[in-house]
Design a protein around this motif. Structure first.
Motif, mmCIF file in Angstrom:
data_model
loop_
_atom_site.group_PDB
_atom_site.id
_atom_site.type_symbol
_atom_site.label_atom_id
_atom_site.label_comp_id
_atom_site.label_asym_id
_atom_site.label_seq_id
_atom_site.Cartn_x
_atom_site.Cartn_y
_atom_site.Cartn_z
ATOM 1 N N ASP A 1 0.837 -1.192 0.000
ATOM 2 C CA ASP A 1 0.000 0.000 0.000
ATOM 3 C C ASP A 1 0.882 1.255 0.000
ATOM 4 O O ASP A 1 1.832 1.348 0.782
ATOM 5 C CB ASP A 1 -0.903 0.041 1.238
ATOM 6 C CG ASP A 1 -1.991 -1.018 1.219
ATOM 7 O OD1 ASP A 1 -2.079 -1.759 0.214
ATOM 8 O OD2 ASP A 1 -2.752 -1.095 2.195
ATOM 9 N N GLU B 1 0.549 5.658 -0.434
ATOM 10 C CA GLU B 1 -0.304 6.838 -0.570
ATOM 11 C C GLU B 1 0.510 7.960 -1.200
ATOM 12 O O GLU B 1 1.616 8.272 -0.750
ATOM 13 C CB GLU B 1 -0.833 7.287 0.795
ATOM 14 C CG GLU B 1 -1.835 8.420 0.662
ATOM 15 C CD GLU B 1 -2.494 8.774 1.977
ATOM 16 O OE1 GLU B 1 -2.803 9.957 2.160
ATOM 17 O OE2 GLU B 1 -2.699 7.871 2.809
ATOM 18 N N ASP C 1 -0.124 11.920 -2.589
ATOM 19 C CA ASP C 1 -1.026 13.075 -2.669
ATOM 20 C C ASP C 1 -2.444 12.741 -2.228
ATOM 21 O O ASP C 1 -3.428 13.141 -2.845
ATOM 22 C CB ASP C 1 -1.050 13.658 -4.086
ATOM 23 C CG ASP C 1 0.236 14.386 -4.429
ATOM 24 O OD1 ASP C 1 0.919 14.850 -3.496
ATOM 25 O OD2 ASP C 1 0.542 14.494 -5.628
ATOM 26 N N GLY C 2 -2.553 11.967 -1.162
ATOM 27 C CA GLY C 2 -3.869 11.654 -0.608
ATOM 28 C C GLY C 2 -4.601 10.513 -1.296
ATOM 29 O O GLY C 2 -5.716 10.169 -0.911
ATOM 30 N N TYR C 3 -4.012 9.914 -2.296
ATOM 31 C CA TYR C 3 -4.650 8.790 -2.987
ATOM 32 C C TYR C 3 -3.924 7.505 -2.604
ATOM 33 O O TYR C 3 -2.701 7.406 -2.733
ATOM 34 C CB TYR C 3 -4.610 8.981 -4.505
ATOM 35 C CG TYR C 3 -5.354 7.902 -5.238
ATOM 36 C CD1 TYR C 3 -6.725 7.981 -5.434
ATOM 37 C CD2 TYR C 3 -4.689 6.775 -5.704
ATOM 38 C CE1 TYR C 3 -7.423 6.964 -6.077
ATOM 39 C CE2 TYR C 3 -5.360 5.759 -6.347
ATOM 40 C CZ TYR C 3 -6.723 5.855 -6.533
ATOM 41 O OH TYR C 3 -7.403 4.841 -7.159
ATOM 42 N N LEU C 4 -4.686 6.513 -2.167
ATOM 43 C CA LEU C 4 -4.109 5.240 -1.758
ATOM 44 C C LEU C 4 -4.067 4.272 -2.931
ATOM 45 O O LEU C 4 -5.089 3.986 -3.564
ATOM 46 C CB LEU C 4 -4.932 4.621 -0.620
ATOM 47 C CG LEU C 4 -4.452 3.232 -0.162
ATOM 48 C CD1 LEU C 4 -3.071 3.326 0.492
ATOM 49 C CD2 LEU C 4 -5.465 2.618 0.789
ATOM 50 N N PHE C 5 -2.880 3.764 -3.225
ATOM 51 C CA PHE C 5 -2.699 2.700 -4.207
ATOM 52 C C PHE C 5 -2.522 1.411 -3.405
ATOM 53 O O PHE C 5 -1.471 1.195 -2.806
ATOM 54 C CB PHE C 5 -1.458 2.946 -5.071
ATOM 55 C CG PHE C 5 -1.559 4.127 -5.976
ATOM 56 C CD1 PHE C 5 -2.066 3.991 -7.258
ATOM 57 C CD2 PHE C 5 -1.135 5.388 -5.556
ATOM 58 C CE1 PHE C 5 -2.157 5.074 -8.106
ATOM 59 C CE2 PHE C 5 -1.229 6.477 -6.396
ATOM 60 C CZ PHE C 5 -1.744 6.324 -7.668
ATOM 61 N N THR D 1 -2.125 -3.659 -7.090
ATOM 62 C CA THR D 1 -2.822 -2.843 -8.076
ATOM 63 C C THR D 1 -1.882 -2.581 -9.246
ATOM 64 O O THR D 1 -0.709 -2.261 -9.051
ATOM 65 C CB THR D 1 -3.248 -1.482 -7.469
ATOM 66 O OG1 THR D 1 -4.106 -1.722 -6.362
ATOM 67 C CG2 THR D 1 -3.943 -0.606 -8.487
ATOM 68 N N VAL E 1 -0.547 -0.288 -12.110
ATOM 69 C CA VAL E 1 -0.471 1.156 -12.314
ATOM 70 C C VAL E 1 0.254 1.420 -13.628
ATOM 71 O O VAL E 1 1.335 0.879 -13.863
ATOM 72 C CB VAL E 1 0.289 1.845 -11.154
ATOM 73 C CG1 VAL E 1 0.391 3.340 -11.379
ATOM 74 C CG2 VAL E 1 -0.370 1.544 -9.828
#
Length: 182
Positions: free
Chosen positions: A66, A68, A70-74, A78, A80
């Protein structure tokens, strides 16, 4: 299998990047002429044309844990897609990023070949091959004719059909050509 993959990756991408680099220089005849007059700029021309118009525009990676940003959780596991084309034209990194300038100095390394453990094994060979091709072509050919952008790229006709602004029809006409001085 590995050898076949390396051979294909090393020939197909290099051949297509030569064509894309020629197209960029045809669209910027001042840069074509500059390279013709100063062949020592060939390696810079390769870097600049690959920064401006790479044939490989991204790379797929898997998130291993996991993260994060800029406030987005990957979340882990996942897929990308990294857009290296956008990174190579980032105005926060490159002055006037849409301008083609084979004399550009102080630019950071392009991301077209990847980075870290994923850096392309054949990057230096590809650069040298493309530089040699550009030198030969600029010395032997003159009067670059920029392709008609409505008609796509002549070097990849099946993959690059564009819709002309003045028409809703797709065009299958060949684009402009470089005329020989011979």
């Amino acid at each position: 299998m590995l050898a076949g993959g390396l051979l294909l990756a090393g020939t197909d991408t290099t051949r297509n990047q030569v064509a894309a680099s020629v197209q960029v220089l045809c669209e910027h005849p001042d840069q074509w002429q500059l390279l013709k007059e100063q062949p020592e700029l060939a390696m810079r021309a390769v870097e600049e044309t690959m920064r401006h118009s790479p044939i490989v525009c991204g790379t797929l990676r898997m998130v291993t844990e996991d993260v994060e940003i800029d406030g987005y959780l990957f979340p882990a596991d996942t897929a990308v897609m990294m857009n290296t084309l956008a990174a190579n034209r980032d105005p926060a990194i490159y002055d006037d990023p849409d301008r083609v300038d084979i004399t550009r100095e102080g630019a950071p390394a392009i991301l077209t070949f990847g980075g870290g453990v994923h850096y392309c094994l054949g990057a230096n060979l590809a650069r040298r091959e493309i530089a040699e091709a550009l030198n030969v072509l600029t010395q032997r050919l003159g009067n670059p004719a920029p392709p008609d952008r409505c008609h796509g790229s002549p070097w990849r006709p099946s993959a690059d059909r564009r819709v002309c602004p003045s028409s809703s029809k797709r065009s299958n006409q060949p684009a402009g050509r470089v005329r020989s001085e011979r």
